[in-house]
Design a protein around this motif. Structure first.
Motif, PDB file in Angstrom:
ATOM      1  N   LEU A  48       0.770  -1.204   0.136  1.00 44.18           N
ATOM      2  CA  LEU A  48       0.002   0.143   0.047  1.00 44.18           C
ATOM      3  C   LEU A  48       0.855   1.348   0.121  1.00 44.18           C
ATOM      4  O   LEU A  48       0.496   2.309  -0.554  1.00 44.18           O
ATOM      5  CB  LEU A  48      -1.160  -0.030   1.344  1.00 44.18           C
TER       6      LEU A  48
ATOM      7  N   ARG B   8       2.368   1.796  -3.472  1.00 45.90           N
ATOM      8  CA  ARG B   8       1.469   2.138  -4.665  1.00 45.90           C
ATOM      9  C   ARG B   8       1.026   3.473  -4.245  1.00 45.90           C
ATOM     10  O   ARG B   8       0.496   4.185  -5.253  1.00 45.90           O
ATOM     11  CB  ARG B   8       0.400   1.066  -4.629  1.00 45.90           C
TER      12      ARG B   8
ATOM     13  N   LYS C 254     -15.725   2.889 -10.223  1.00 50.86           N
ATOM     14  CA  LYS C 254     -14.720   3.363 -10.778  1.00 50.86           C
ATOM     15  C   LYS C 254     -14.930   3.536 -12.194  1.00 50.86           C
ATOM     16  O   LYS C 254     -14.542   4.441 -12.919  1.00 50.86           O
ATOM     17  CB  LYS C 254     -13.461   2.611 -10.507  1.00 50.86           C
TER      18      LYS C 254
ATOM     19  N   ARG D 180     -17.281  -8.882 -14.275  1.00 49.30           N
ATOM     20  CA  ARG D 180     -17.725 -10.066 -13.390  1.00 49.30           C
ATOM     21  C   ARG D 180     -16.757 -10.122 -12.310  1.00 49.30           C
ATOM     22  O   ARG D 180     -15.683  -9.938 -12.401  1.00 49.30           O
ATOM     23  CB  ARG D 180     -17.798 -11.265 -14.444  1.00 49.30           C
TER      24      ARG D 180
ATOM     25  N   PRO E 194     -13.255  -9.901  -1.216  1.00 53.33           N
ATOM     26  CA  PRO E 194     -13.917  -8.942  -2.540  1.00 53.33           C
ATOM     27  C   PRO E 194     -14.319  -7.795  -1.834  1.00 53.33           C
ATOM     28  O   PRO E 194     -13.985  -6.653  -2.551  1.00 53.33           O
ATOM     29  CB  PRO E 194     -14.923  -9.761  -3.125  1.00 53.33           C
TER      30      PRO E 194
ATOM     31  N   SER F 202     -11.409  -5.567  -0.748  1.00 55.15           N
ATOM     32  CA  SER F 202     -10.531  -5.299  -1.833  1.00 55.15           C
ATOM     33  C   SER F 202     -11.092  -3.829  -2.446  1.00 55.15           C
ATOM     34  O   SER F 202     -10.274  -2.805  -2.973  1.00 55.15           O
ATOM     35  CB  SER F 202     -10.584  -6.277  -2.824  1.00 55.15           C
TER      36      SER F 202
ATOM     37  N   LEU G 125     -10.274  -0.883   0.015  1.00 57.87           N
ATOM     38  CA  LEU G 125      -9.040  -0.354  -0.165  1.00 57.87           C
ATOM     39  C   LEU G 125      -8.776   0.143  -1.475  1.00 57.87           C
ATOM     40  O   LEU G 125      -7.915   1.216  -1.324  1.00 57.87           O
ATOM     41  CB  LEU G 125      -8.054  -1.722   0.204  1.00 57.87           C
TER      42      LEU G 125
ATOM     43  N   ARG H 275      -3.758   8.931  -2.684  1.00 56.88           N
ATOM     44  CA  ARG H 275      -3.039   9.158  -3.929  1.00 56.88           C
ATOM     45  C   ARG H 275      -3.681  10.720  -3.970  1.00 56.88           C
ATOM     46  O   ARG H 275      -3.113  11.367  -5.083  1.00 56.88           O
ATOM     47  CB  ARG H 275      -3.230   8.369  -5.150  1.00 56.88           C
TER      48      ARG H 275
ATOM     49  N   PRO I  82     -11.517  -0.647 -19.128  1.00 53.92           N
ATOM     50  CA  PRO I  82     -10.765   0.264 -18.232  1.00 53.92           C
ATOM     51  C   PRO I  82      -9.914  -0.555 -17.383  1.00 53.92           C
ATOM     52  O   PRO I  82     -10.142  -0.859 -16.137  1.00 53.92           O
ATOM     53  CB  PRO I  82     -11.748   0.876 -17.330  1.00 53.92           C
TER      54      PRO I  82
ATOM     55  N   LYS J  14      -7.166   1.050 -15.176  1.00 49.00           N
ATOM     56  CA  LYS J  14      -7.638   1.501 -14.051  1.00 49.00           C
ATOM     57  C   LYS J  14      -7.977   0.435 -12.993  1.00 49.00           C
ATOM     58  O   LYS J  14      -7.668   0.588 -11.754  1.00 49.00           O
ATOM     59  CB  LYS J  14      -8.630   2.182 -14.461  1.00 49.00           C
TER      60      LYS J  14
ATOM     61  N   ALA K 131      -4.607  -0.893 -11.642  1.00 51.36           N
ATOM     62  CA  ALA K 131      -3.454  -0.010 -10.860  1.00 51.36           C
ATOM     63  C   ALA K 131      -4.295   0.851  -9.819  1.00 51.36           C
ATOM     64  O   ALA K 131      -3.958   1.293  -8.788  1.00 51.36           O
ATOM     65  CB  ALA K 131      -3.048   0.934 -11.840  1.00 51.36           C
ATOM     66  N   GLU K 132      -5.706   1.016 -10.056  1.00 49.36           N
ATOM     67  CA  GLU K 132      -6.340   1.803  -9.041  1.00 49.36           C
ATOM     68  C   GLU K 132      -7.329   0.778  -8.133  1.00 49.36           C
ATOM     69  O   GLU K 132      -7.419   0.582  -6.855  1.00 49.36           O
ATOM     70  CB  GLU K 132      -7.268   3.008  -9.546  1.00 49.36           C
ATOM     71  N   GLY K 133      -8.352   0.391  -8.720  1.00 49.83           N
ATOM     72  CA  GLY K 133      -9.211  -0.280  -8.185  1.00 49.83           C
ATOM     73  C   GLY K 133      -8.907  -1.772  -7.346  1.00 49.83           C
ATOM     74  O   GLY K 133      -9.466  -1.847  -6.143  1.00 49.83           O
ATOM     75  N   LEU K 134      -7.977  -2.335  -7.826  1.00 52.77           N
ATOM     76  CA  LEU K 134      -7.544  -3.368  -7.025  1.00 52.77           C
ATOM     77  C   LEU K 134      -6.237  -3.134  -6.257  1.00 52.77           C
ATOM     78  O   LEU K 134      -5.210  -4.151  -6.113  1.00 52.77           O
ATOM     79  CB  LEU K 134      -7.210  -4.697  -8.158  1.00 52.77           C
ATOM     80  N   ALA K 135      -5.831  -2.069  -6.196  1.00 48.58           N
ATOM     81  CA  ALA K 135      -4.539  -1.555  -5.629  1.00 48.58           C
ATOM     82  C   ALA K 135      -4.307  -2.160  -4.103  1.00 48.58           C
ATOM     83  O   ALA K 135      -3.022  -2.243  -3.705  1.00 48.58           O
ATOM     84  CB  ALA K 135      -4.407  -0.279  -5.337  1.00 48.58           C
ATOM     85  N   GLY K 136      -5.428  -2.549  -3.211  1.00 46.37           N
ATOM     86  CA  GLY K 136      -5.002  -3.549  -2.199  1.00 46.37           C
ATOM     87  C   GLY K 136      -4.847  -4.932  -2.273  1.00 46.37           C
ATOM     88  O   GLY K 136      -4.845  -5.622  -1.260  1.00 46.37           O
ATOM     89  N   ASN K 137      -4.739  -5.277  -3.555  1.00 46.89           N
ATOM     90  CA  ASN K 137      -4.507  -6.620  -3.747  1.00 46.89           C
ATOM     91  C   ASN K 137      -3.220  -7.223  -4.257  1.00 46.89           C
ATOM     92  O   ASN K 137      -2.290  -6.234  -4.854  1.00 46.89           O
ATOM     93  CB  ASN K 137      -5.324  -7.397  -5.055  1.00 46.89           C
TER      94      ASN K 137
ATOM     95  N   ILE L 109      -1.548  -8.893  -6.765  1.00 49.26           N
ATOM     96  CA  ILE L 109      -2.120  -9.956  -8.109  1.00 49.26           C
ATOM     97  C   ILE L 109      -1.465 -11.056  -8.157  1.00 49.26           C
ATOM     98  O   ILE L 109      -0.046 -11.246  -8.008  1.00 49.26           O
ATOM     99  CB  ILE L 109      -2.137  -8.687  -9.284  1.00 49.26           C
TER     100      ILE L 109
ATOM    101  N   VAL M 264      -9.374 -10.030  -4.029  1.00 44.14           N
ATOM    102  CA  VAL M 264     -10.551  -9.919  -4.917  1.00 44.14           C
ATOM    103  C   VAL M 264     -11.155 -11.255  -5.485  1.00 44.14           C
ATOM    104  O   VAL M 264     -12.233 -11.341  -5.965  1.00 44.14           O
ATOM    105  CB  VAL M 264     -10.342  -8.824  -5.935  1.00 44.14           C
TER     106      VAL M 264
ATOM    107  N   ILE N 167     -11.556 -11.529 -11.205  1.00 38.41           N
ATOM    108  CA  ILE N 167     -12.443 -10.219 -11.697  1.00 38.41           C
ATOM    109  C   ILE N 167     -12.194 -10.567 -13.238  1.00 38.41           C
ATOM    110  O   ILE N 167     -11.177 -10.559 -13.805  1.00 38.41           O
ATOM    111  CB  ILE N 167     -11.914  -8.809 -11.476  1.00 38.41           C
TER     112      ILE N 167
ATOM    113  N   GLY O 141       2.184   2.293 -11.370  1.00 40.99           N
ATOM    114  CA  GLY O 141       1.437   2.290 -10.109  1.00 40.99           C
ATOM    115  C   GLY O 141       2.239   2.396  -9.125  1.00 40.99           C
ATOM    116  O   GLY O 141       1.740   2.315  -7.928  1.00 40.99           O
TER     117      GLY O 141
END
Lengths: 428, 428
Positions: free
Chosen positions: A30, A33, A142, A299, A307, A310, A313, A321, B139, B142, B145-151, B153, B293, B296, B329
């Motif tokens: 975190l 990022r 988003k 999906r 989830p 996530s 976060l 940011r 997207p 996005k 780099a953003e929505g899943l930034a807490g993961n 990957i 997450v 996705i 990111g």
């Protein structure tokens, strides 16, 4: 490096615990990022001493979430208690008044008080972020508010209540009835404290109303969502739908029409081999259509600790940011109060009626439908059991208005024992 | 209201024209959503007088994109020319040096020079955004780099070249061979100037290398992508795959393993009824898996004027709203140079060989496979035509290393007329 971002977290249910875990386990990620340390100042929950499997000893504690929301050493108030009023509303309001940003997973609160909260946030120069409120881990807010910001959105659709989808897919898989699977879902803890929020379509309706607002620049209008739950879906409906190549899904549709904003959340028949039809269990899907982008389909898991945490976060990282924009994607004062519109687009419908064993009963139904301009594509009548015969039929394309008129007339006759079940057939 | 955001747009191909149209037609919407007017200062393209169906008379003109990138009255340089070197690289570099933010759709440039450009942007305190570089209107940057930034990957997969998917799905639908459909795609303008970028998997490999970097915090390593194009896929492969319930897709997979970063882009068999298997024509799909997450899935148009322009506008809106974060990111200096790893996870493979009409030919193949530890699940040999017999077989799960050893040995024999075609079977 910038100052740490200090969180106050209210609510330690599944999601709250998930958020704490990620912040503890992914601290380095975190920071990498966002360029900031993300720390937890203090926590508020119902019971302080319950063992939740996470070490909370490093954090402060507040019995009162409002006190937490106001703390000087909190930058972002993270509301994960839920509830459309009471402590959630009071504490978020207090947080905004105290100049804090807010992250929440609370769809009910935003669906009912979104406009007021958006205005309040704007006046305070603060943001409210709520990715976790809709479709769990899928970054759909988003996508809609940011990624597709260059589009005029034309339609949003989605299967957004995992519990309903679980019950419906299990009915088909196991051959058990609605009641048995309602009980199973309840035992598994899938149902809200008030189960009607799930099976009545209210929870999914809340979510749809938020997407509508983001998509069309309208004031959140949950009361304008035409709501229908899954309580009346029988095993027979599911089997008959399957015979025809369809599956039944609690489907939300929102679109802006020339007459106003159409929002509906109701069980529909969708092609079994379509992306929506293939959804299993708790998986959610959202379809967004924009004038430039065409159709985007998203999906993912619609609920659960990981989830949903996530999504929370994701919002926290954006705030860390420095990303800031209005609650519904444009200034609260520019959101319009769109008139409500019923779908005028004709569609085929699946109908199920329980006919009394009377001479001419079927003829009466057929004639009422015919008079209302609803023509029958196919029909099947089953044997009478206890003097009641189920009749299943599929109409040709008809408007909802014509169909509703016919159904109302049918219900007034003495040939059916209960209001017909009518499910729209969507060929998405 | 803040100052207008002033764009300099280089490149007026399909995407550039689409961007200009959106800015002209959705001006009010963009202002509402970003709080700023988004304006075009000047444009640069190859030919000034070509009629592109949009009115450019209000904008300045620069013959040289580098001059455009440096203009004092430009805040954001929008590079839509393409090309991994030459004017695109020179002008983006000039823009960063002149303190401009950059929006680009240029996957080749970023795949080859991403680390250098990220470092340069960081030093200049500027951002480079490139949503349009990967998967068109989806997207996905996005989301990652953003929505899943807490993961953390764990894996990224995708079908990201619409042209390849078009050729493969049309082969199945029309029964025409690869060459005929290559020509058809070419006539429709679906192929890059250098078609090998598409059918050789290079374009899709560029995209995958960018997603890898965002997903795993690694330096972009396009050369580390194990690349295989679709040029050797025969109608026979497609039909045989279909018989077994599979479809062939040019599939990218990136995952971080204990041994290093695995990146591959190659035609694979995927279940015909899976979301990936159902993709038609130019539709792209990206699958992202994260520790919190879960999975996705994102689907949408992978190319075309509207979808790609939509992605460019998403980036522009983010910049207008003041959103800023490092190119991949996290700070460029923290991106690691991961060792390259071949997939060690065993998978079944589909093989096609052209066997000479020699006694013991098949036995030789079978024995080489057996010696390499590759066991055969099923096999089918067809009649000899011109002394050559196609042999199709499916192996049990085997590692790529074992398979490659066997294939190399087979190629060295005199019983096959060409290198075997080997396609991994992915059961995603």
């Amino acid at each position: 490096m910038s100052q740490p971002l200090r969180l106050g977290i209210a609510g330690l249910g599944t999601v709250g615990v998930g958020v704490v875990k990620i912040i503890q386990q992914q601290a380095d990620l975190l920071t990498m990022r966002t360029g900031r340390t993300v720390t937890i100042t203090a926590i508020s929950a119902r019971s302080r001493n319950k063992d939740r499997g996470v070490d909370l000893s490093a954090y402060g504690w507040e019995d009162d979430p409002v006190a937490l929301a106001k703390r000087d050493d909190v930058d972002v108030y993270v509301e994960l208690m839920g509830g459309s009023n009471g402590p959630a509303k009071a504490s978020i309001t207090a947080a905004l008044d105290a100049g804090k940003d807010v992250v929440t997973a609370n769809k009910a609160l935003l669906a009912l008080h979104g406009q007021m909260l958006a205005e309040k946030a704007e006046a305070a120069g603060r943001v409210i972020r709520y990715e976790a409120a809709v479709a769990g881990g899928i970054p759909v807010i988003k996508a809609l508010a940011e990624g597709l910001a260059g589009n005029r959105i034309t339609r949003v659709m989605g299967v957004m209540n995992g519990t309903c989808n679980y019950i419906l897919t299990r009915m088909e898989a196991t051959g058990q009835g609605y009641e048995a699977l309602f009980d199973e879902a309840n035992k598994l803890g899938y149902l809200e404290a008030d189960p009607n929020l799930d099976v009545g379509g209210i929870d999914a309706g809340h979510k749809l109303s938020l997407l509508s607002s983001l998509a069309f620049g309208t004031q959140v209008d949950f009361d304008g969502v035409e709501l229908e739950g899954i309580q009346r879906i029988a095993l027979q409906d599911i089997r008959h739908a399957a015979d025809m190549g369809y599956r039944i899904k609690l489907l939300g549709v929102a679109q802006m029409t020339g007459r106003g904003l159409e929002q509906r959340m109701s069980p529909c028949l969708v092609p079994a081999d379509s992306p929506l039809g293939q959804l299993e269990g708790g998986t959610n899907m959202v379809v967004i259509e924009g004038d430039s982008v065409g159709q985007i389909v998203l999906r993912g898991a619609g609920a659960g600790e990981g989830p949903t945490a996530s999504a929370v976060l994701g919002d926290i990282c954006d705030i860390a940011r420095g990303y800031r924009y209005p609650v519904f994607g444009q200034p609260a004062g520019t959101l319009t109060a769109a008139p409500r519109a019923q779908s005028a687009l004709p569609a085929p419908y699946y109908l199920r009626m329980s006919l009394r064993d009377k001479p001419g009963a079927l003829a009466k139904i057929a004639s009422i439908l015919g008079e209302a301009g609803v023509s029958i594509h196919r029909m099947r009548q089953y044997d009478h059991v206890d003097d009641i015969a189920p009749v299943l039929l599929v109409t040709h394309k008809t408007t909802k208005a014509d169909l509703d008129a016919a159904l109302a007339a049918i219900e007034k006759t003495d040939v059916v024992t209960e209001a017909p079940v009518a499910l729209r057939i969507e060929t998405v």
